[in-house]
Design a protein around this motif. Sequence first.
Motif, PDB file in Angstrom:
ATOM      1  N   ASP A 150       0.799  -1.445  -0.059  1.00  0.00           N
ATOM      2  CA  ASP A 150      -0.067   0.009   0.143  1.00  0.00           C
ATOM      3  C   ASP A 150       1.107   1.265   0.312  1.00  0.00           C
ATOM      4  O   ASP A 150       0.183   2.564  -0.486  1.00  0.00           O
ATOM      5  CB  ASP A 150      -0.703  -0.109   1.003  1.00  0.00           C
ATOM      6  N   LEU A 151       2.417   1.041   0.623  1.00  0.00           N
ATOM      7  CA  LEU A 151       2.528   2.118   0.599  1.00  0.00           C
ATOM      8  C   LEU A 151       3.170   2.580  -0.936  1.00  0.00           C
ATOM      9  O   LEU A 151       3.741   3.876  -0.915  1.00  0.00           O
ATOM     10  CB  LEU A 151       4.222   1.680   2.043  1.00  0.00           C
ATOM     11  N   TYR A 152       4.039   1.853  -1.560  1.00  0.00           N
ATOM     12  CA  TYR A 152       4.464   1.192  -2.861  1.00  0.00           C
ATOM     13  C   TYR A 152       2.894   2.438  -3.507  1.00  0.00           C
ATOM     14  O   TYR A 152       3.585   2.980  -4.696  1.00  0.00           O
ATOM     15  CB  TYR A 152       5.044   0.369  -3.634  1.00  0.00           C
ATOM     16  N   ILE A 153       2.213   2.092  -3.787  1.00  0.00           N
ATOM     17  CA  ILE A 153       0.898   2.385  -4.955  1.00  0.00           C
ATOM     18  C   ILE A 153       0.544   3.613  -3.700  1.00  0.00           C
ATOM     19  O   ILE A 153       0.584   4.773  -4.740  1.00  0.00           O
ATOM     20  CB  ILE A 153      -0.013   1.233  -4.409  1.00  0.00           C
ATOM     21  N   ALA A 154       0.433   4.172  -3.096  1.00  0.00           N
ATOM     22  CA  ALA A 154       0.226   5.652  -2.065  1.00  0.00           C
ATOM     23  C   ALA A 154       1.272   6.245  -2.702  1.00  0.00           C
ATOM     24  O   ALA A 154       0.941   7.953  -4.030  1.00  0.00           O
ATOM     25  CB  ALA A 154       0.152   5.927  -0.295  1.00  0.00           C
ATOM     26  N   VAL A 155       2.844   6.021  -3.195  1.00  0.00           N
ATOM     27  CA  VAL A 155       4.147   7.016  -3.930  1.00  0.00           C
ATOM     28  C   VAL A 155       2.966   6.635  -5.195  1.00  0.00           C
ATOM     29  O   VAL A 155       3.894   8.377  -5.986  1.00  0.00           O
ATOM     30  CB  VAL A 155       5.368   6.467  -3.367  1.00  0.00           C
ATOM     31  N   TYR A 189      -7.567  14.008 -23.287  1.00  0.00           N
ATOM     32  CA  TYR A 189      -6.384  12.987 -22.350  1.00  0.00           C
ATOM     33  C   TYR A 189      -7.291  12.144 -21.354  1.00  0.00           C
ATOM     34  O   TYR A 189      -7.176  11.183 -21.122  1.00  0.00           O
ATOM     35  CB  TYR A 189      -5.534  14.272 -21.959  1.00  0.00           C
ATOM     36  N   LEU A 190      -8.463  12.805 -21.075  1.00  0.00           N
ATOM     37  CA  LEU A 190      -9.581  12.040 -19.691  1.00  0.00           C
ATOM     38  C   LEU A 190      -9.603  11.092 -20.168  1.00  0.00           C
ATOM     39  O   LEU A 190      -9.997   9.552 -19.819  1.00  0.00           O
ATOM     40  CB  LEU A 190     -10.138  13.242 -19.735  1.00  0.00           C
ATOM     41  N   LYS A 191     -10.644  10.840 -21.874  1.00  0.00           N
ATOM     42  CA  LYS A 191     -11.556   9.554 -22.650  1.00  0.00           C
ATOM     43  C   LYS A 191     -10.177   8.808 -22.882  1.00  0.00           C
ATOM     44  O   LYS A 191     -10.514   7.543 -23.080  1.00  0.00           O
ATOM     45  CB  LYS A 191     -12.041   9.862 -23.451  1.00  0.00           C
ATOM     46  N   SER A 192      -8.773   8.759 -22.796  1.00  0.00           N
ATOM     47  CA  SER A 192      -7.765   7.752 -23.654  1.00  0.00           C
ATOM     48  C   SER A 192      -7.356   7.019 -22.438  1.00  0.00           C
ATOM     49  O   SER A 192      -6.564   6.366 -22.099  1.00  0.00           O
ATOM     50  CB  SER A 192      -6.626   8.772 -23.272  1.00  0.00           C
ATOM     51  N   GLY A 193      -8.093   7.480 -21.185  1.00  0.00           N
ATOM     52  CA  GLY A 193      -7.876   6.557 -19.818  1.00  0.00           C
ATOM     53  C   GLY A 193      -8.076   6.925 -18.546  1.00  0.00           C
ATOM     54  O   GLY A 193      -7.536   6.617 -17.521  1.00  0.00           O
ATOM     55  N   ALA A 194      -7.158   8.451 -18.821  1.00  0.00           N
ATOM     56  CA  ALA A 194      -6.866   9.236 -17.266  1.00  0.00           C
ATOM     57  C   ALA A 194      -8.284   9.581 -16.347  1.00  0.00           C
ATOM     58  O   ALA A 194      -7.607  10.347 -15.964  1.00  0.00           O
ATOM     59  CB  ALA A 194      -5.642  10.572 -17.901  1.00  0.00           C
ATOM     60  N   ALA A 195      -8.928   9.073 -17.454  1.00  0.00           N
ATOM     61  CA  ALA A 195     -10.240  10.028 -16.204  1.00  0.00           C
ATOM     62  C   ALA A 195     -10.337   8.688 -15.399  1.00  0.00           C
ATOM     63  O   ALA A 195     -10.813   8.690 -13.781  1.00  0.00           O
ATOM     64  CB  ALA A 195     -11.416  10.051 -17.255  1.00  0.00           C
ATOM     65  N   ARG A 198      -7.648   6.550  -8.424  1.00  0.00           N
ATOM     66  CA  ARG A 198      -6.372   7.034  -6.986  1.00  0.00           C
ATOM     67  C   ARG A 198      -7.576   7.429  -6.466  1.00  0.00           C
ATOM     68  O   ARG A 198      -6.777   7.556  -5.192  1.00  0.00           O
ATOM     69  CB  ARG A 198      -6.005   8.464  -8.337  1.00  0.00           C
ATOM     70  N   ASP A 199      -8.640   8.297  -6.359  1.00  0.00           N
ATOM     71  CA  ASP A 199      -9.427   8.924  -6.048  1.00  0.00           C
ATOM     72  C   ASP A 199     -10.405   7.621  -5.048  1.00  0.00           C
ATOM     73  O   ASP A 199      -9.653   7.896  -3.401  1.00  0.00           O
ATOM     74  CB  ASP A 199     -10.833   9.429  -6.696  1.00  0.00           C
ATOM     75  N   LYS A 235     -10.370   4.843  -0.160  1.00  0.00           N
ATOM     76  CA  LYS A 235      -9.870   3.741   0.931  1.00  0.00           C
ATOM     77  C   LYS A 235      -8.777   3.914   2.607  1.00  0.00           C
ATOM     78  O   LYS A 235      -9.095   3.609   3.279  1.00  0.00           O
ATOM     79  CB  LYS A 235      -9.809   2.778   0.337  1.00  0.00           C
ATOM     80  N   ALA A 236      -8.153   4.462   1.992  1.00  0.00           N
ATOM     81  CA  ALA A 236      -6.851   4.754   2.818  1.00  0.00           C
ATOM     82  C   ALA A 236      -7.330   5.203   3.997  1.00  0.00           C
ATOM     83  O   ALA A 236      -6.830   5.729   5.864  1.00  0.00           O
ATOM     84  CB  ALA A 236      -5.565   5.787   2.064  1.00  0.00           C
ATOM     85  N   ALA A 237      -8.085   6.812   3.923  1.00  0.00           N
ATOM     86  CA  ALA A 237      -8.227   7.465   4.693  1.00  0.00           C
ATOM     87  C   ALA A 237      -9.483   6.863   5.690  1.00  0.00           C
ATOM     88  O   ALA A 237      -9.194   6.899   7.005  1.00  0.00           O
ATOM     89  CB  ALA A 237      -9.276   9.212   3.467  1.00  0.00           C
TER      90      ALA A 237
END
Length: 140
Positions: A86-91, A115-121, A127-128, A133-135
Amino acid sequence: MKQIFALFALLSFFSAAELRAQAPQSPEEQEKQLMEFIDKEVERLSSTLKLEYWQQFYVDSTLVHDYHALQEEMQTLQNAKVSNSDLYIAVQDKWQERIYNSYHRFFNDEQWKKYLKSGAAREQKARDKRREKAAKAGKE
């Protein structure tokens, strides 16, 4: 006899390739691979989003800085023998978030939507979710 020699040579080649894949890379090799990855990513974004030359410069600068910083943080965790994934993923999430925010500053509206449509969204949403989940886990 020739077939046996050819088979032996083929097996030797695959064994050597496998050993090279398992052997740790030198810092120079890692740096070269990272720069090749960054160059390909700049090229991909440039062609996909039709970036201006100055935007290409900003994408390149952002990736060079942030991926090197990501590598340093990951190396610090490895040197400390941290085993919590989880720490590696957080970084990783931290630096991907910074790249995302940097791009938002210099992409125009049309580029940003593409850009968002290409997978960034989708990546941002993931990530959110991990952050939430971490919070929650931190409050319990």
